[in-house]
Design an enzyme around this catalytic site. Structure first.
Site, PDB file in Angstrom:
ATOM      1  CE  LYS A 168      -2.127   1.435   3.842  1.00 43.61           C
ATOM      2  NZ  LYS A 168      -3.123   1.763   4.876  1.00 43.61           N
ATOM      3  CB  SER A 220      -0.687   2.804 -17.137  1.00 44.76           C
ATOM      4  OG  SER A 220      -0.171   4.019 -17.656  1.00 44.76           O
ATOM      5  CE1 TYR A 223      -0.105  -0.508 -18.031  1.00 40.54           C
ATOM      6  CE2 TYR A 223      -2.472  -0.795 -18.253  1.00 40.54           C
ATOM      7  CZ  TYR A 223      -1.272  -0.344 -18.758  1.00 40.54           C
ATOM      8  OH  TYR A 223      -1.227   0.269 -19.979  1.00 40.54           O
TER       9      TYR A 223
END
Length: 126
Positions: free
Chosen positions: A9, A25, A58
């Protein structure tokens, strides 16, 4: 049985760019990818603290030391420069692996500078 757990995280990173016409992205400063144990092209779950949007995309690399967090493509509609985000990755673990797992947690100062890291989230108190 496999369980899906938090792998890493990046907590309270600030969006530096929202590039609608860039290939979809999330570009992340290479040093921050390394600190968060996030691989290029790894799936990301992004939670926008500022506006409540939640989406997946991503990771791609941004220049090391730049502090860049760029939300690209269609996701650029979900974040603006200055928004604060939580960026998470998840991984599957077997029952035998679960007890030994510790996520990589990286905390930021709002200017994409790391303040500290941790392997656990404090227990929420009343």
């Amino acid at each position: 049985m496999e369980l899906t757990l938090l792998k890493s995280k990046l907590h309270r990173v600030a969006v530096t760019h929202a590039e609608l016409d860039y290939e979809g992205s999330c570009a992340i400063d290479d040093e921050l990818l390394l600190a968060g144990n996030i691989r290029e092209y790894e799936q990301l779950h992004i939670y926008n603290i500022t506006n409540g949007e939640r989406f997946s995309t991503y990771a791609i690399r941004a220049e090391a030391g730049s502090g860049i967090i760029s939300i690209n493509g269609a996701a650029a509609h979900k974040a603006r420069a200055g928004d604060l985000l939580i960026i998470c990755t998840y991984a599957n673990f077997s029952e035998a692996e679960v007890d030994a797992h510790q996520p990589q947690l990286v905390y930021f100062d709002g200017k994409n500078r790391i303040t500290h890291t941790s392997k656990q989230i404090a227990v929420q108190a009343a």
